[in-house]
Write an enzyme that holds these catalytic residues in place. Structure first.
Site, PDB file in Angstrom:
ATOM      1  N   ASN A 229     -39.843 -46.145  20.857  1.00 50.38           N
ATOM      2  CA  ASN A 229     -38.932 -46.295  21.996  1.00 50.38           C
ATOM      3  C   ASN A 229     -39.575 -47.287  22.960  1.00 50.38           C
ATOM      4  OD1 ASN A 229     -37.355 -46.046  24.268  1.00 50.38           O
ATOM      5  ND2 ASN A 229     -37.928 -43.900  24.681  1.00 50.38           N
TER       6      ASN A 229
ATOM      7  N   LYS B  76     -38.415 -48.537  25.569  1.00 48.06           N
ATOM      8  CA  LYS B  76     -37.982 -48.347  26.967  1.00 48.06           C
ATOM      9  C   LYS B  76     -37.620 -49.702  27.585  1.00 48.06           C
ATOM     10  CE  LYS B  76     -40.562 -44.092  27.108  1.00 48.06           C
ATOM     11  NZ  LYS B  76     -41.302 -43.101  27.880  1.00 48.06           N
TER      12      LYS B  76
ATOM     13  N   HIS C 108     -32.588 -38.846  26.422  1.00 45.89           N
ATOM     14  CA  HIS C 108     -34.005 -38.970  26.787  1.00 45.89           C
ATOM     15  C   HIS C 108     -34.217 -38.404  28.186  1.00 45.89           C
ATOM     16  CE1 HIS C 108     -37.896 -40.626  27.819  1.00 45.89           C
ATOM     17  NE2 HIS C 108     -38.095 -40.776  26.530  1.00 45.89           N
TER      18      HIS C 108
ATOM     19  N   GLU D 134     -35.887 -39.357  30.612  1.00 43.30           N
ATOM     20  CA  GLU D 134     -35.804 -40.341  31.711  1.00 43.30           C
ATOM     21  C   GLU D 134     -34.352 -40.571  32.114  1.00 43.30           C
ATOM     22  OE1 GLU D 134     -38.271 -43.340  29.865  1.00 43.30           O
ATOM     23  OE2 GLU D 134     -40.000 -42.033  30.158  1.00 43.30           O
TER      24      GLU D 134
ATOM     25  N   GLU E  10     -39.736 -33.498  23.243  1.00 47.10           N
ATOM     26  CA  GLU E  10     -40.623 -34.244  24.121  1.00 47.10           C
ATOM     27  C   GLU E  10     -40.854 -33.464  25.410  1.00 47.10           C
ATOM     28  OE1 GLU E  10     -40.413 -38.736  23.113  1.00 47.10           O
ATOM     29  OE2 GLU E  10     -38.833 -38.301  24.551  1.00 47.10           O
TER      30      GLU E  10
ATOM     31  N   GLY F 130     -45.951 -40.251  28.631  1.00 44.39           N
ATOM     32  CA  GLY F 130     -46.652 -41.303  29.368  1.00 44.39           C
ATOM     33  C   GLY F 130     -47.830 -40.810  30.196  1.00 44.39           C
TER      34      GLY F 130
ATOM     35  N   SER G 249     -46.989 -38.966  24.523  1.00 43.38           N
ATOM     36  CA  SER G 249     -48.391 -39.379  24.409  1.00 43.38           C
ATOM     37  C   SER G 249     -48.928 -39.355  22.976  1.00 43.38           C
ATOM     38  CB  SER G 249     -49.277 -38.540  25.340  1.00 43.38           C
ATOM     39  OG  SER G 249     -48.903 -38.766  26.695  1.00 43.38           O
TER      40      SER G 249
HETATM   41  P1  PGA Z   1     -44.929 -41.927  25.438  1.00 48.86           P
HETATM   42  O1  PGA Z   1     -43.330 -41.810  25.548  1.00 48.86           O
HETATM   43  O2  PGA Z   1     -45.270 -42.049  23.984  1.00 48.86           O
HETATM   44  O3  PGA Z   1     -45.259 -43.185  26.226  1.00 48.86           O
HETATM   45  O4  PGA Z   1     -45.505 -40.702  26.061  1.00 48.86           O
HETATM   46  C1  PGA Z   1     -42.598 -41.053  24.623  1.00 48.86           C
HETATM   47  C2  PGA Z   1     -41.127 -41.115  24.929  1.00 48.86           C
HETATM   48  O5  PGA Z   1     -40.747 -41.089  26.108  1.00 48.86           O
HETATM   49  O6  PGA Z   1     -40.308 -41.203  24.006  1.00 48.86           O
END
Ligand code: PGA
Length: 250
Positions: free
Chosen positions: A8, A10, A95, A97, A165, A171, A210
């Site tokens: 992803n 982003k 997601h 976010e 997740e 992150g 992560s």
């Molecule tokens: P990350 O993000 O691997 O940077 O923690 C995962 C995600 O949001 O899909």
């Protein structure tokens, strides 16, 4: 089950770097035999990446319109038909976010899931709890309720992938313990079987939050972990290849 490793991106990458990364990962994906790879560039690059002669990696969008039609007066939205038209076969939906920053409720997420199926796109449905919810012991209830609210009678192992997740792990460099991941994935598996029957056993359940090359091997070896959804580490070719390689060894 054959693992799926999804990247992803982003809101990252402009065209030259994005195309180079997609080409590099696709070439690597051709050399592995037991892993499915999906790249989810930002909408701005979906057409360019989707038009590359990629042969191993599939392309996915990061979001899809919730609008009740596949075209029309929905400023800023991109429909499932448009996403499919650009060469994508997957879309991420729900997601955290988007749930947090765009106030997407389960009702909105469920509409997006329905729209993805209608456009013949496979859904990567993201679910996960906040740190407060985990600490209060409600993580499993929250996550399984999201799955029940977001999937539909049309959901199958062929059109749906779940990505667990934990929001506090995205992150941050923090991940749940291996036991916590395994427990949550078992709860998700049970919920899928309760909702869609025996085919729920064939739905891939990814872990995300992560994931790095250094922890991917342990995570991917857990029962009911059938791949990973990777954010930050999907932006660097070597890091992402390391995760794909970990999937190949499972
Ligand atoms: P990350 O993000 O691997 O940077 O923690 C995962 C995600 O949001 O899909």
């Amino acid at each position: 089950m054959r693992p799926l490793i999804a990247g992803n991106w982003k809101m990252n990458m402009q065209k030259d770097a994005g195309i180079a990364l997609a080409r590099d990962i696709d070439a690597y994906a051709q050399s592995v035999s037991n892993v499915d790879v999906v790249l989810c560039p930002p909408m701005s690059l979906l057409g360019l990446v989707g038009a590359l002669p990629t042969t191993a990696a599939c392309i996915g969008a990061q979001d899809i319109a919730a609008a009740p039609a596949d075209h029309g007066a929905y400023t800023g939205d991109v429909s499932g038909a448009m996403i499919r038209d650009l060469g994508a076969t997957y879309t991420i939906v729900g997601h955290s976010e988007r749930r947090a920053m765009h106030h997407e409720t389960d009702e909105v997420v469920a509409k997006k899931v329905t729209n993805a199926y209608a456009a013949d796109l496979k859904v990567i449905l993201c679910v996960g709890e906040t740190l407060t919810q985990r600490e209060s012991g409600s993580a499993e209830a929250i996550v399984t309720a999201q799955i029940a609210a977001d999937l539909s009678a049309d959901s199958t192992s062929n059109n749906t992938v779940i990505a667990y997740e934990p929001i506090w792990a995205i992150g941050t460099g923090k991940i749940p313990s291996m036991d916590e991941i395994a427990q949550m994935h078992a709860a998700i598996r049970a919920k899928l079987v309760a909702l869609i029957g025996q085919d729920g056993n064939n739905v891939r359940i990814l872990y995300g939050g992560s994931v790095k090359a250094s922890n991917a091997g342990d995570i991917l070896a857990l029962a009911n972990v059938n791949g990973a959804l990777v954010g930050g580490a999907s932006l660097k070719a070597d890091d992402f290849k390391g995760i794909i390689q970990a999937g190949e060894k499972v």
